[in-house]
Write an enzyme that holds these catalytic residues in place. Sequence first.
Site, PDB file in Angstrom:
ATOM      1  N   HIS A 205      25.503  10.001 -38.638  1.00 51.57           N
ATOM      2  CA  HIS A 205      26.510   8.965 -38.437  1.00 51.57           C
ATOM      3  C   HIS A 205      27.046   9.061 -37.021  1.00 51.57           C
ATOM      4  O   HIS A 205      26.781  10.033 -36.301  1.00 51.57           O
ATOM      5  CB  HIS A 205      27.671   9.138 -39.430  1.00 51.57           C
ATOM      6  CG  HIS A 205      28.434  10.412 -39.236  1.00 51.57           C
ATOM      7  ND1 HIS A 205      27.934  11.652 -39.593  1.00 51.57           N
ATOM      8  CD2 HIS A 205      29.659  10.655 -38.691  1.00 51.57           C
ATOM      9  CE1 HIS A 205      28.813  12.586 -39.305  1.00 51.57           C
ATOM     10  NE2 HIS A 205      29.868  12.011 -38.743  1.00 51.57           N
ATOM     11  N   ASP A 207      30.955   8.626 -34.956  1.00 49.23           N
ATOM     12  CA  ASP A 207      32.392   8.590 -35.228  1.00 49.23           C
ATOM     13  C   ASP A 207      32.963   7.279 -34.685  1.00 49.23           C
ATOM     14  O   ASP A 207      32.702   6.926 -33.532  1.00 49.23           O
ATOM     15  CB  ASP A 207      33.097   9.771 -34.566  1.00 49.23           C
ATOM     16  CG  ASP A 207      32.656  11.105 -35.150  1.00 49.23           C
ATOM     17  OD1 ASP A 207      32.158  11.115 -36.291  1.00 49.23           O
ATOM     18  OD2 ASP A 207      32.798  12.128 -34.453  1.00 49.23           O
ATOM     19  N   HIS A 262      25.154  12.114 -35.091  1.00 51.96           N
ATOM     20  CA  HIS A 262      25.077  13.529 -35.426  1.00 51.96           C
ATOM     21  C   HIS A 262      25.070  13.728 -36.940  1.00 51.96           C
ATOM     22  O   HIS A 262      25.334  12.800 -37.700  1.00 51.96           O
ATOM     23  CB  HIS A 262      26.243  14.296 -34.783  1.00 51.96           C
ATOM     24  CG  HIS A 262      27.605  13.747 -35.115  1.00 51.96           C
ATOM     25  ND1 HIS A 262      28.081  12.553 -34.606  1.00 51.96           N
ATOM     26  CD2 HIS A 262      28.598  14.222 -35.898  1.00 51.96           C
ATOM     27  CE1 HIS A 262      29.308  12.330 -35.046  1.00 51.96           C
ATOM     28  NE2 HIS A 262      29.633  13.324 -35.850  1.00 51.96           N
ATOM     29  N   ARG A 272      30.105  27.275 -43.800  1.00 56.12           N
ATOM     30  CA  ARG A 272      30.483  26.712 -42.500  1.00 56.12           C
ATOM     31  C   ARG A 272      31.814  25.988 -42.663  1.00 56.12           C
ATOM     32  O   ARG A 272      31.979  25.169 -43.569  1.00 56.12           O
ATOM     33  CB  ARG A 272      29.423  25.745 -41.978  1.00 56.12           C
ATOM     34  CG  ARG A 272      29.737  25.182 -40.590  1.00 56.12           C
ATOM     35  CD  ARG A 272      28.577  24.344 -40.060  1.00 56.12           C
ATOM     36  NE  ARG A 272      28.773  23.957 -38.669  1.00 56.12           N
ATOM     37  CZ  ARG A 272      29.388  22.850 -38.284  1.00 56.12           C
ATOM     38  NH1 ARG A 272      29.862  22.010 -39.190  1.00 56.12           N
ATOM     39  NH2 ARG A 272      29.537  22.583 -37.006  1.00 56.12           N
TER      40      ARG A 272
END
Length: 332
Positions: A205, A207, A262, A272
């Site tokens: 996607h 941002d 990304h 994570r």
Amino acid sequence: MVVLSKPTIADFPPIINCKSTTLFPVIPTVDLSEPDSKHLVVKSCEEFGFFKVINHGIPLELISRLETEVIEFFSLSLSEKQKAGPPDPFGYGNRSIGPNGDVGWVEYLLLTMNQERNSQKLATIFGKYPEKLCSALNDYVLAVKKMACELLELMADGLRIKPRNVFSKLLMDEQSDSVFRLNHYPPYSELQASNGKNMIGFGEHTDPQIISVLRSNNTSGLQISLGNGSWISVPPDANSFFINVGDSLQVMTNGRFKSVRHRVLANSIKSRISMIYFGGPPLNEKIAPLPSLVEGKESLYKEFTWFEYKRSAYKSRLGDNRLSQFERTAAT
């Protein structure tokens, strides 16, 4: 420090997998202690839409304090965390990303910049006064917001735009529609993956905001697209920040800066944790290419308000090109 436990398959049902790249080229790095870093900032935004920031001046104690509180939150039982959900869009969520069917190997807490609203949401879990988490959040967000504004002013300097706060003033506005997101990508077992592929934590996607400031723990997973179908795996660095150009900044620079596509792949060994500040403009702010960047060129985008773009993005899938309907070429 609290150690995150590995969730069961019942907590996070299996989802689609994908192949990853093995490429590890050098990620652009901007040293904020260098007096003339503006040129590298502009070059990185033009070529990648992404760069790493070092010597940022944000105390590591402030960073680790928030991470400790975030780990404590995500270590709670699922039933406890769900008291802060479902996301509306703010609050706790897991697996589902947005309202249109996107899923990921992730749980998250999405927060507004309104401290009172955040306190009310988190008080359902931590009691009447969730002071430790809210205090750590506030201190951290103030610091990364300041850094984001500094970077935006370096971008304006590098582009020779006046005034130099043409971008940063949108984040500093009292009505700025910025948000803060905490993501936890649990480790997955080999039984939960198949054919040697990696589990998608957060699908590809861009941002939609102006700028994103990301910091994660020392766990790999983040990848950026080169635009030719290949992906760069970003080596983790728990002491640095990573900066994404958002869709709105791409429009304001008339396409000169690239909104980076990304994704995140989950890790089979350890958790994570990522913490992202999304710097957004006020809802009524008109987004369009800056006149000084259109001189002698064609304007690539139609004018729209941030509210109009948010409304459009909310109806889209994660991987959609949200800017396509606002491109002038698409309208002809």
